[in-house]
Design an enzyme around this catalytic site. Structure first.
Site, short mmCIF file in Angstrom:
data_model
loop_
_atom_site.label_atom_id
_atom_site.label_comp_id
_atom_site.label_asym_id
_atom_site.label_seq_id
_atom_site.Cartn_x
_atom_site.Cartn_y
_atom_site.Cartn_z
N ARG A 101 44.68 38.84 73.64
CA ARG A 101 44.47 37.42 73.09
C ARG A 101 44.88 36.35 74.30
O ARG A 101 44.11 35.43 74.30
CB ARG A 101 45.68 37.37 72.01
CG ARG A 101 45.12 37.67 70.92
CD ARG A 101 46.07 37.45 69.58
NE ARG A 101 45.79 37.51 68.29
CZ ARG A 101 46.29 37.42 67.19
NH1 ARG A 101 47.93 37.15 67.12
NH2 ARG A 101 45.86 37.54 66.00
N LYS A 262 46.13 50.63 52.68
CA LYS A 262 45.98 49.96 51.38
C LYS A 262 44.92 49.38 50.81
O LYS A 262 44.19 48.68 51.52
CB LYS A 262 47.20 49.01 51.23
CG LYS A 262 48.61 49.48 51.24
CD LYS A 262 49.41 48.43 51.06
CE LYS A 262 50.98 48.74 51.10
NZ LYS A 262 51.89 47.65 50.86
N GLY A 414 43.99 43.72 63.36
CA GLY A 414 45.06 43.91 64.35
C GLY A 414 44.94 45.73 64.65
O GLY A 414 44.63 46.19 65.95
N GLY A 437 44.51 38.40 59.88
CA GLY A 437 44.35 37.51 58.61
C GLY A 437 43.25 36.60 58.72
O GLY A 437 42.63 36.36 57.67
C1 3PG Z 1 48.74 36.96 63.94
O1 3PG Z 1 48.68 37.52 64.55
O2 3PG Z 1 48.07 37.35 62.87
C2 3PG Z 1 48.28 35.32 64.14
O3 3PG Z 1 48.77 35.14 65.36
C3 3PG Z 1 49.12 34.80 62.96
O4 3PG Z 1 50.47 34.99 63.06
P1 3PG Z 1 51.11 34.90 61.59
O5 3PG Z 1 50.64 35.93 60.52
O6 3PG Z 1 52.63 35.32 61.97
O7 3PG Z 1 50.93 33.37 60.91
MG MG Z 2 48.94 37.71 60.68
#
Ligand code: 3PG
Ligand code: MG
Length: 455
Positions: A101, A262, A414, A437
């Site tokens: 990132r 899941k 991720g 997300g």
């Molecule tokens: C992530 O890693 O999903 C983003 O940096 C957002 O982080 P968060 O889910 O803690 O808002």
């Molecule tokens: Mg997140």
């Protein structure tokens, strides 16, 4: 592929190293506790797509954002640049485990520096609950960032310090503010806090795609203070362009690979799909729904109806669902547990599937090799353990090969990004998203507040 498959002969039976600390109930809990085991949250709803309307704001962002980053005049301007430096670190040594990132934000940071602007970097880091805490301090990324941009960073421990330093900062200098989430106002989207942040700079650039689904002060509210001088950076634009290739007129055949632990409430709406490959823990709910015995594999009984309705809708729409016909089952949830290759619909009592089996690998890879657009979200098994990595690894190689033959391949989330990095294939697919997300919400057809705020 042949070599990879023959490696399965190494799945020889060995005794568990220690008595079972594991129960069927325990597994989902460790899976959600930040263990190395993958959680991936996707399910597919093949109903009429709501994309055309829902996607518009994002699509419009390309044409209606007030300023274009590449042509904007940054000279001598203080540029509030929201990045997503939320990288995984070792909890003990604070060593950065994956700097993807940070690297992904470099083109934007360097562009501002090279055009005589002064980047004032804003980011969150983890989810601190009670103000400043060392484990969530951005101080842990400073030396890596300095190495990457080959410049010293002026690190400001708090907003007061940033306010002081920003007064007389000069081109050639780079400021990084401490974790914005040390202020609870950040996640509350507090307007006064956003205003205070905004007063540090002359313009606003959002390059934090990974946080674009958060309506927080530094991702969203801040933008209102720059009615014209706000824009997305290179990374944000690239992420949206890649997602767009999948969302609008993907080249066919189009295949989605979903996996991870899941089946959840996330709804991924995809039109134009020909194939859906389902692996990982979520596959067992589908197999169980069709009458299979899945032993003590991950199973979400409350999602059986959802699975059945997905299978039904897929059939109606002529979408081929590919479930693993064989699995690598283990006698316990241990890295060195006894293993056996078994049909996924008849996993022995108390055994659990931890990876897809060789026949599934061959079939899934064949589907991938015939596809022109491939979206991958979620691993096929517990790839963090070498003995259960083969399914995920084989698919990762199949994606790389498809890319070399001209297919468009997007890896998101991720866990899939970690998997593709583990197998050193990140550079051999079309795009590995920095979003987890955020990317899923895009595919759900949701409007991302961080992007909306730039329009
Ligand atoms: C992530 O890693 O999903 C983003 O940096 C957002 O982080 P968060 O889910 O803690 O808002
Ligand atoms: Mg997140």
């Amino acid at each position: 592929m042949i070599n990879l498959i023959s490696k399965h002969k190494c799945c020889k039976k060995v005794q568990p190293e220690s008595p079972l600390p594991f129960t069927k109930l325990f597994l989902p809990r460790i899976l959600t506790k930040g263990s190395p085991i993958s959680i991936q949250i996707v399910f597919l709803l093949l109903t009429k797509s709501s994309f055309p309307e829902a996607f518009n704001p994002i699509n419009n962002a390309f044409t209606t954002q007030p300023m274009e980053f590449s042509t904007y005049s940054f000279s001598t301007k203080k540029v509030l640049l929201r990045v997503d430096f939320n990288v995984p670190i070792d909890k003990v040594t604070f060593e950065i485990l994956d700097d993807k990132r940070i690297k992904a934000a470099l083109p934007t940071i360097n562009h501002i520096i090279n055009h005589n602007g002064i980047p004032i970097l804003l980011s969150h880091f983890g989810r601190p609950k009670n103000g400043p805490e060392n484990q969530f301090s951005l101080i842990h990324i400073v030396s890596r960032l300095e190495e990457l941009i080959q410049k010293p960073i002026i690190f400001c421990k708090n907003l007061e310090e940033a306010e002081r330093r920003c007064k007389d900062v000069c081109p050639g200098e780079v400021i990084l503010l401490e974790n914005v989430r040390f202020y609870p106002e950040e996640t509350q989207g507090d307007l006064a806090f956003a205003e205070r942040l905004a007063s540090l700079g002359d313009c606003y650039v959002n390059d934090a795609f990974g946080s674009a689904h958060r309506a927080h002060a530094s991702t969203t509210q801040i933008a209102r203070h720059f009615p014209t001088d706000k824009m997305m950076g290179f990374l944000m634009a690239e992420e949206l362009a890649c997602a767009n290739k999948i969302l609008q007129n993907p080249q066919k055949p189009f295949t989605a690979i979903v996996g991870g632990a899941k089946v959840s409430d996330k709804v991924l709406i995809i039109e134009n799909l020909l194939n859906i490959i389902i692996g990982g823990g979520m596959a067992f709910t589908f197999v169980y729904a069709q009458g299979g015995s899945v032993g003590s594999s991950l199973l979400e009984k409350d999602k059986v109806d959802v699975a059945l309705s997905i299978l039904h809708k897929a059939k109606e729409k002529g979408v081929n669902i590919h479930l693993p016909q064989d699995s690598i089952a283990a006698s316990s949830f241990l890295e060195h547990a006894e293993t056996s290759i078994v049909p996924t619909h008849s996993i022995p009592y108390n055994w659990m599937g931890l990876d897809i089996g060789p026949e599934s690998i061959a079939r899934f890879c064949d589907v991938v090799s015939k596809s022109k657009t491939i979206l991958w979200n979620g691993p096929m098994g517990v790839f963090e353990w070498e003995r259960f990595e083969l399914g995920t690894k084989s698919l990762a190689f199949a994606l790389a090969e498809a890319t070399e033959k001209g297919s468009f391949t997007l890896v998101g989330g991720g866990d899939s990004a970690s998997a593709i990095a583990k197998f050193k294939l990140s550079h051999r697919v079309s795009h590995v998203s920095t979003g987890g997300g955020a990317l899923l919400e895009l595919f759900e057809g949701k409007e991302l507040p961080g992007i909306k705020a730039l329009t």
